[in-house]
Design a protein around this motif. Structure first.
Motif: not given
Length: 500
Positions: A87-88, A120-121, A149-151, A329-331
């Motif tokens: 996410e750039n 990702w974020d 995925t991974n939500i 993956y986030r915290r």
């Protein structure tokens, strides 16, 4: 020996899939894949009834193997893939279309059956643009179904409330990792008919006879990536001894049914009502079909009430994995192979911001709203270590023809608003854990409970409890149900909680 029949289920509009999918993530590290041999191994698995494969844009040559299979075989097969872009700030339709077209070319297909997207974020609005682009290509016929995925539960609900049709959510789930059912995610998936594709079912191989009665690995860096990752899960869940107790319980059940520990661990996950299928790692070698035949024993027996009771007793010695599915993956704690996000996200240092902070300048952060210059305000202002954030609503990202984020759900609007506030804080060098005060305006008093629950969940994840005021008042714009403003003080070292 005859093999047991493979259980099947349906996702989306009746797509039939086996309840065991071959995951091709292990191809990431294989730099010399023989495409013909791998396609032949794929055919042998499909012949067994394991005719569904899961991959991603970054799983090495996995998509190319599918393309070779399509070119050399008429056997039925389904291929699910993922798009996991950084996410750039690149939000164009052209970039999304290039990614989808590349997957189609590599797989030799005219339509992707299931395109899964990874965020990702949540505070980066890139994902709203990309999901909107995927939906456009779904309408064009390039994609049949969209998954994620991974939500976590809150953001899956937010996507659905905003109007996205989400077919599946791929998340970790095992006898050790019970976040799916201990939180809200299972109920959200059940309510909205989102199929759960469960991975991590065998903890990278730890849930097997090989590790029963063995000491904990001393050098985590000597393990492969999967084992490094899931050893972190085991440690957070209470450590090696409680894990060994769980293994002993699984071994007892395995002996009673004359099957393996992996079969019992997998059967346990398949028995969770919201789980559509499990994803089992596969390298697509000459041994793949032999391993698959062993995996199929999961369909040869059923767990009894006594079996479940024995597992539950062993689970009582474990600690809950913190947070919701995908939080690793986030915290913190980052339960990844590296123990941080260095393999996934490049953190860019803002030298201009650092210099402005060091020299004590006032820093104003704008989001490009046309109202900012008209009304003379900005989204947030930092002076010293103090950040003030303007009243924020669940506006959809500019240039998108989306309705207000969360639409008619005050709970989802609250989640979206706090993501926007989080983005502003990150831009100014802080995080939500720095927030010391929030003020919440709710249009309808009936929504106060759900709004409070969403606010509480977000700050529980951050480990802080800001002071708060919530009141009911009119809001400008009938679509907005919630507005929140916030204040933050950066630099506090931990929390001391006092009670009267």
């Amino acid at each position: 020996m005859s093999l047991p029949p493979i259980e099947r289920t349906t996702i989306g509009d009746g797509i039939s899939i086996p309840r065991m999918i071959s995951g091709l993530w292990q191809l990431v590290d294989d730099k010399n894949v023989d495409l013909d041999a791998a396609a032949h191994a794929m055919k042998l698995l499909a012949d067994l009834g394991l005719d569904c494969f899961d991959m991603a844009d970054h799983y090495g040559d996995a998509e190319l193997v599918v393309g070779r299979f399509r070119a050399t075989s008429s056997q039925h097969m389904l291929a699910f893939t993922k798009w996991c872009p950084p996410e750039n700030g690149i939000k164009s339709f052209e970039a999304a279309e290039q990614a989808v077209d590349l997957a189609l070319r590599r797989m030799g297909q005219e339509q992707i059956t299931l395109m899964q997207y990874h965020i990702w974020d949540y505070s980066d609005d890139t994902y709203w643009h990309n999901l909107a682009h995927l939906r456009t290509m779904q309408q064009q016929g390039k994609i049949k179904h969209i998954g994620v995925t991974n939500i976590d539960a809150a953001h899956l609900e937010l996507l659905i409330d905003t109007g996205f049709e989400i077919t599946t959510n791929q998340v970790p789930c095992s006898v050790l990792d019970q976040r799916l059912v201990r939180g809200r995610l299972a109920s959200v998936c059940e309510k909205h008919k989102v199929g759960v594709l469960a991975y991590g079912t065998l903890l990278g191989g730890f849930l097997s006879e090989k590790w029963l009665g063995q000491p904990e690995p001393e050098d985590i860096d000597a393990l492969n990536g999967s084992l490094r990752k899931y050893l972190r899960f085991i440690r957070v869940a209470g450590g090696w001894e409680p894990f060994q107790g769980l293994l002993r319980a699984l071994s007892t059940i395995a002996h009673a049914h004359n099957v393996s520990i992996p079969a019992v661990a997998t059967r346990y996950v398949l028995d969770i009502p919201t789980v559509s299928t499990v994803i089992v790692g596969c390298r697509l070698t000459s041994d793949s079909s032999r391993y698959a035949e062993r995996n199929l024993e999961v369909f040869s027996f059923r767990l009894t009430e006594d079996d479940h009771a024995l597992i539950q007793k062993a689970q009582q010695a474990l600690l809950d994995i913190p947070g919701d599915c995908g939080d690793e993956y986030r915290r913190p704690p980052y339960l990844t192979a590296a123990g941080d996000l260095s393999h996934h996200i490049n953190i860019v240092q803002n030298d201009e911001l650092r210099e402005a902070i060091a020299t004590g300048r006032r820093i104003e952060y704008s989001i490009g709203s046309p109202w900012e210059p008209i009304a003379g305000y900005c989204r947030a202002v930092r002076t010293g270590n103090h950040v003030c954030i303007s009243g924020t609503t669940a506006n959809s990202p500019s240039s998108l023809s989306l309705p207000v984020l969360g639409r008619h759900s005050a709970r989802s609007q609250t989640v979206a608003i706090l993501d926007i506030i989080s983005r502003a804080l990150k831009a100014l060098g802080g995080t939500l854990s720095d927030v010391v005060r929030t003020r919440i305006i709710v249009r309808n008093e009936a929504d106060c409970k759900e709004v409070s629950q969403a606010h509480g969940w977000v700050f529980q994840c951050e480990g802080v409890r800001p002071s708060n005021t919530l009141f009911v008042a009119s809001l400008i714009g009938s679509e907005y149900l919630v507005e929140i403003e916030a204040e933050a003080r950066l630099g506090s070292a931990g929390v001391l909680r006092l009670s009267s």
